[in-house]
Write an enzyme that holds these catalytic residues in place. Structure first.
Site: not given
Ligand code: PGA
Length: 253
Positions: A14, A97, A167, A236
């Site tokens: 991110k 996403h 997701e 993430g």
């Molecule tokens: P997270 O995010 O592992 O921090 O929950 C995953 C993502 O948004 O791809």
């Protein structure tokens, strides 16, 4: 016996970390983990501004972008034309996403991005997921729409080059309500395969890879891979330190 492919573990950084120096430090940790554990395939998706610098020593990692712009280049202030992105020699691009959908990304633009990625030898990682679950199963309709519209007019031949990441928005990030259970994930994996095989009138299961993402950690990675029926994970937060990332990879062994 058909040889099972290595699980694909995709790190989605991110908008992190804050500096290139930190990015290099995290990458070197991830790289040493990937070198040690060769039975997983690791792909890192850093902020685009770090891509050129981080790619000085790629192996054994693959790289991807977190998005791909719909235009080659031109008068689009603030955007990165896709030709410039291709110049970094990435092999993957995350598309759709939920954090981008939340700021207005539409299924139509996601569809355009999928086609651009495929047309330029990038594997798109199409993210789909409902923001909440309802008893009337309306969320399955949302998922179906996301898949059908994203793959609109994408040729059957190209399905093998597509990765779909399930997701669920409610399981992503710091404010996640709870983790998705392997059973919930498995049901959706079957659902996604059915939607795609119906769409293309396939007699057997579609040849695409399916990942799961949302609060993946060392504690749940193995169970999700074993019982969730997925081919890999989209990670993430836990991809931002060597410790938490190594826990995931070790756990998969
Ligand atoms: P997270 O995010 O592992 O921090 O929950 C995953 C993502 O948004 O791809």
């Amino acid at each position: 016996m058909i040889k099972k492919e290595k699980p694909l573990i995709v790190a989605n950084w991110k908008a992190n970390p804050e500096t290139l120096k930190l990015a290099k430090a995290i990458l070197s940790g991830i790289k040493s983990v990937a070198r040690k554990y060769k039975n997983v395939e690791v792909v890192v998706c850093p902020p685009v501004v770090y891509l050129q610098s981080l790619k000085t020593s790629v192996r054994p990692l693959g790289f991807g972008a977190q998005d791909i712009f719909t235009e080659r280049g031109g008068a689009y202030t603030g955007e990165v034309g896709f030709e410039a992105l291709l110049d970094t020699k990435i092999r993957y691009a995350i598309v759709g996403h939920s954090e981008r959908r939340a700021i207005g990304e539409s299924n139509a633009s996601i569809n355009k991005k999928i086609k651009i990625a495929l047309g330029n030898n990038l594997k798109p990682i199409l993210c789909v997921g409902e923001s909440k679950r309802d008893e009337s199963l309306e969320y399955l309709q949302t998922l179906k729409e996301q898949i059908k519209e994203a793959l609109f007019e994408v040729s059957k031949n190209n399905i093998k080059n597509i990765i779909i990441a399930y997701e669920p928005v409610w399981a992503i990030g710091k404010s996640a309500k709870r983790e998705a259970s392997p059973k919930e994930i498995e049901e959706i994996v079957i659902f996604i395969k059915r939607v795609v095989s119906d769409m293309y009138a396939m007699k057997s299961l579609p040849p695409l890879k399916i990942l799961y993402g949302g609060s993946v950690s060392g504690a749940n990675a193995n169970l999700i891979l074993k019982e969730g029926g997925v081919d890999g994970l989209l990670v993430g937060r836990a991809s931002l330190t060597m410790k938490t990332f190594a826990e995931i990879i070790q756990n998969i062994q």
